[in-house]
Design a protein around this motif. Structure first.
Motif, PDB file in Angstrom:
ATOM      1  N   ILE A 174       0.897  -0.896   0.075  1.00  0.00           N
ATOM      2  CA  ILE A 174      -0.098  -0.249  -0.277  1.00  0.00           C
ATOM      3  C   ILE A 174       0.906   1.390   0.155  1.00  0.00           C
ATOM      4  O   ILE A 174       1.887   0.755   0.631  1.00  0.00           O
ATOM      5  CB  ILE A 174      -1.218  -0.041   1.252  1.00  0.00           C
ATOM      6  N   ALA A 175       0.472   2.159  -0.810  1.00  0.00           N
ATOM      7  CA  ALA A 175       1.594   3.294  -1.189  1.00  0.00           C
ATOM      8  C   ALA A 175       0.573   4.915  -0.424  1.00  0.00           C
ATOM      9  O   ALA A 175      -0.594   4.743  -0.996  1.00  0.00           O
ATOM     10  CB  ALA A 175       2.503   3.424  -2.020  1.00  0.00           C
ATOM     11  N   LEU A 176       0.563   5.921   0.114  1.00  0.00           N
ATOM     12  CA  LEU A 176       0.249   7.209  -0.011  1.00  0.00           C
ATOM     13  C   LEU A 176       0.806   7.888  -0.220  1.00  0.00           C
ATOM     14  O   LEU A 176       2.201   7.584  -0.862  1.00  0.00           O
ATOM     15  CB  LEU A 176       0.279   7.010   1.535  1.00  0.00           C
ATOM     16  N   ASP A 177       0.439   8.624  -1.084  1.00  0.00           N
ATOM     17  CA  ASP A 177       0.795  10.478  -1.834  1.00  0.00           C
ATOM     18  C   ASP A 177       0.768  11.483  -1.141  1.00  0.00           C
ATOM     19  O   ASP A 177      -0.643  11.428  -0.295  1.00  0.00           O
ATOM     20  CB  ASP A 177       1.189  10.291  -3.047  1.00  0.00           C
ATOM     21  N   ALA A 178       1.087  12.579  -1.167  1.00  0.00           N
ATOM     22  CA  ALA A 178      -0.099  13.682  -0.978  1.00  0.00           C
ATOM     23  C   ALA A 178      -1.260  13.779  -1.041  1.00  0.00           C
ATOM     24  O   ALA A 178      -1.749  13.526  -2.448  1.00  0.00           O
ATOM     25  CB  ALA A 178       0.441  15.153  -1.830  1.00  0.00           C
ATOM     26  N   GLY A 179      -2.305  14.261   0.326  1.00  0.00           N
ATOM     27  CA  GLY A 179      -3.590  14.404  -0.744  1.00  0.00           C
ATOM     28  C   GLY A 179      -4.361  13.270   0.124  1.00  0.00           C
ATOM     29  O   GLY A 179      -5.433  13.057   0.577  1.00  0.00           O
ATOM     30  N   ASP A 180      -3.560  11.770   0.056  1.00  0.00           N
ATOM     31  CA  ASP A 180      -3.753  11.017   0.574  1.00  0.00           C
ATOM     32  C   ASP A 180      -4.289  11.219   2.363  1.00  0.00           C
ATOM     33  O   ASP A 180      -3.604  12.300   2.658  1.00  0.00           O
ATOM     34  CB  ASP A 180      -3.187   9.836   0.566  1.00  0.00           C
ATOM     35  N   THR A 181      -4.935  10.482   2.900  1.00  0.00           N
ATOM     36  CA  THR A 181      -4.998  10.929   4.057  1.00  0.00           C
ATOM     37  C   THR A 181      -4.814   9.480   5.502  1.00  0.00           C
ATOM     38  O   THR A 181      -5.233   8.524   5.180  1.00  0.00           O
ATOM     39  CB  THR A 181      -6.875  10.708   4.834  1.00  0.00           C
ATOM     40  N   VAL A 182      -4.720   9.552   6.630  1.00  0.00           N
ATOM     41  CA  VAL A 182      -4.878   8.312   7.387  1.00  0.00           C
ATOM     42  C   VAL A 182      -5.759   9.088   8.757  1.00  0.00           C
ATOM     43  O   VAL A 182      -5.336   9.832   8.844  1.00  0.00           O
ATOM     44  CB  VAL A 182      -2.901   8.253   8.145  1.00  0.00           C
ATOM     45  N   ILE A 183      -6.109   7.901   9.547  1.00  0.00           N
ATOM     46  CA  ILE A 183      -6.937   8.110  10.632  1.00  0.00           C
ATOM     47  C   ILE A 183      -6.713   7.323  11.444  1.00  0.00           C
ATOM     48  O   ILE A 183      -6.535   6.231  11.873  1.00  0.00           O
ATOM     49  CB  ILE A 183      -8.290   7.977  10.188  1.00  0.00           C
ATOM     50  N   PHE A 184      -5.998   7.780  12.610  1.00  0.00           N
ATOM     51  CA  PHE A 184      -5.523   7.121  13.236  1.00  0.00           C
ATOM     52  C   PHE A 184      -7.106   6.918  14.453  1.00  0.00           C
ATOM     53  O   PHE A 184      -7.308   8.238  15.465  1.00  0.00           O
ATOM     54  CB  PHE A 184      -5.212   7.648  14.760  1.00  0.00           C
ATOM     55  N   SER A 185      -7.877   5.911  14.671  1.00  0.00           N
ATOM     56  CA  SER A 185      -8.816   5.797  15.319  1.00  0.00           C
ATOM     57  C   SER A 185      -7.974   4.759  16.102  1.00  0.00           C
ATOM     58  O   SER A 185      -9.320   3.791  16.941  1.00  0.00           O
ATOM     59  CB  SER A 185     -10.117   5.083  14.337  1.00  0.00           C
ATOM     60  N   SER A 186      -7.103   4.908  17.592  1.00  0.00           N
ATOM     61  CA  SER A 186      -7.843   4.536  19.168  1.00  0.00           C
ATOM     62  C   SER A 186      -6.463   5.912  19.821  1.00  0.00           C
ATOM     63  O   SER A 186      -6.261   6.616  19.357  1.00  0.00           O
ATOM     64  CB  SER A 186      -6.430   3.681  18.436  1.00  0.00           C
ATOM     65  N   LYS A 187      -6.471   5.208  20.646  1.00  0.00           N
ATOM     66  CA  LYS A 187      -6.188   6.626  21.804  1.00  0.00           C
ATOM     67  C   LYS A 187      -4.643   6.357  21.810  1.00  0.00           C
ATOM     68  O   LYS A 187      -4.204   5.124  21.955  1.00  0.00           O
ATOM     69  CB  LYS A 187      -6.747   6.186  23.128  1.00  0.00           C
TER      70      LYS A 187
END
Length: 526
Positions: A297-310
């Motif tokens: 899986i590759a991410l680039d500018a404009g992609d999003t990571v959501i941290f659904s954890s504490k």
């Protein structure tokens, strides 16, 4: 790293047997185990191990310790499925007896009667334990929260908990993790809307990282993927295992079909939602590899990571490292500070107060969290009308019943480390030597001597981790000269000769660096 021992009429039962994860104080170590010396000395009186739920800090030590303890395990189906997988990986499943108890059901072990009481938490089939003994009853909550819309499972209702309290509970052993939170932890159902909104706003690929064990959150993300028109990709061995066990136990019935990483990368960027492990900064988990560019899986500018954890205390640096790497690539990030994308699995003060009212214990014994959490929990419980509270430390022996509870002794407790395939004392020779080497470096000195102890040829010096950098050649030359000078006196007392060489070389190192490296001297007789 939860291990609780309840004793009655000379017999013992263990509740949970978990691990914790190492920090920089344990070089080269990932996993820390509890030292069970106390109960190992009384192994003939240990009747079994009862597991409240499937988190690593409650079941993680079983693959390493259960076979030696030699007693049966008792768990509800989902927790048993996770345990069975661990035992199979260690190839001991046929040598450890695992009893599966349905949620809400009970069983007897010697003088103890146990009933699993379903609770909400961030994993399916979290259970409190109602423990009956000839002298009274204990309600051991395990990890829990209140959740009006839990998505997975059917936790005990207020009416059911009230009925338990009406029958009489002497001691409440209760989770203290979120005692400083003035508000309730919130429902898993509420997170779905926040996650759906965050995903809907995203322009490109979306990666959501969460605790792999939170099957309810995984189910939520499956629904969010469908709502936002994205295909779902799950990456991470622990996530695969949780999903497999959850489905085998009848959960995740409406979970969408998933796609693999290669398929995900071929889809339009706004048509894929990836669920990944590694939200706590774990170096080998999927998110770290995605951030480093070493994952399919590759991410680039404009992609999003959501941290659904504490963010778990202690993991700040590791998480920050990954977030900085992602930020440097132009990836946008959403945490619980920016959106409602996570709820805790532990009770805040309103939930604790509700539990006190239902169970109506005579004594509160706070557990979980740190000492500050447990002391505050004791104060809060007393303020809510519980007659007595007692705070214990690891190793305290407490007489709970009959009569007023009191500490009656203290036993040795400690830690073991899993070092490769070997279990060692956490503060034993091996780890202490490794700490010293990591702090000061190490020098090896090989010296050839004749039978009369006199020097033959020139000593050889090799060093690791000694801070001399570009000065290594002149430093080594001086260390060689010091070793040779110390050896010239000779002598047949090999120990005295070896110690003289060691001290001479270490003095050189201290003069050059201000440090005292480990110096190993090898005498070779020629």
């Amino acid at each position: 790293m939860n291990v609780n021992l309840y004793g009655c009429q000379g017999k013992w039962v263990m509740v949970d047997c978990g691990i914790t994860f190492a920090d920089l104080n344990y070089p080269g170590i990932d996993v820390i185990l509890p030292d069970l010396a106390f109960i190992e000395e009384r192994i003939d009186d240990l009747l079994g191990i009862v597991l409240t739920h499937g988190h690593e800090d409650h079941i993680g030590a079983l693959p390493y310790l259960a076979e030696d303890l030699g007693v049966p395990l008792f768990a509800t189906p989902f927790t048993a499925g996770l345990i069975r997988g661990k035992l199979e990986e260690e190839r001991i499943a046929d040598r450890v007896k695992l009893h599966v108890i349905e949620p809400g059901k009970g069983f007897d072990l010697g003088p103890f009667g146990f009933q699993f009481v379903p609770m909400s938490h961030s994993i399916p089939e979290a259970n409190a334990l109602l423990i009956d003994t000839p002298v009274g009853r204990v309600f051991h909550t395990g990890d829990w929260k209140l959740d009006a819309a839990p998505l997975i499972g059917s936790p005990a209702t207020a009416e059911q908990l009230t009925a338990i309290g009406d029958d009489g509970v002497d001691v409440l052993v209760c989770d203290s993790t979120n005692v400083f939170n003035a508000e309730a932890s919130g429902s898993e159902g509420e997170v779905r809307l926040g996650l759906a909104q965050a995903v809907a706003k995203a322009r490109g690929r979306v990666v959501v990282t969460t605790f792999a064990s939170n099957a309810a959150r995984v189910a939520t993300l499956g629904e969010v993927a469908k709502e936002t028109g994205r295909k779902l990709c799950v990456t991470g061995r622990s996530l695969d295992r949780i999903i497999r066990v959850a489905k085998a136990c009848g959960y995740l019935k409406h979970f969408p079909e998933t796609i693999d990483a290669d398929t995900a990368m071929r889809l339009p960027r706004d048509k894929v939602l990836i669920v990944a492990t590694g939200g706590q900064g774990e170096a080998r988990a999927a998110l770290a590899r995605i951030a480093e560019g070493t994952h399919p899986i590759a991410l680039d500018a404009g992609d999003t990571v959501i941290f659904s954890s504490k963010q778990i205390p202690g993991n700040e640096v590791a998480i920050g490292r990954i977030q900085n790497t992602l930020a440097g690539r132009g990836v946008e990030m959403v945490t619980e500070r920016q959106a409602h994308v996570h709820v805790s699995g532990h009770p805040g003060r309103p939930e604790l107060a509700a539990m006190y009212g239902w169970i109506k214990p005579d004594l509160l014994l706070p557990v979980h969290g740190e000492m500050r959490h447990m002391m505050e929990h004791a104060r809060f419980g007393l303020s809510q009308g519980i007659p007595q509270a007692l705070v214990q430390k690891d190793g305290d022996v407490v007489r709970l019943l009959p009569g007023a509870a009191e500490k009656i002794g203290h036993v040795q407790v400690g830690r073991l480390v899993l070092d490769g395939d070997v279990i060692l004392p956490a503060d034993g020779t091996t780890i202490n030597e490794r700490r010293k080497v990591s702090l000061h470096g190490q020098i090896s000195v090989a010296v050839a001597v004749g039978r009369d102890g006199r020097l033959k040829g020139e000593p050889e010096v090799r060093l690791q981790g000694v801070p001399v950098e570009e000065d290594r050649p002149p430093f080594t030359a001086e260390a060689v000269a010091a070793a040779a000078e110390a050896a010239r006196g000779g002598g047949r007392d090999r120990d005295k000769l070896r110690e003289g060489i060691r001290l001479a070389v270490r003095r050189v190192a201290t003069r050059w660096t201000g440090k005292k490296p480990i110096v190993d001297v090898l005498l070779i007789e020629v």
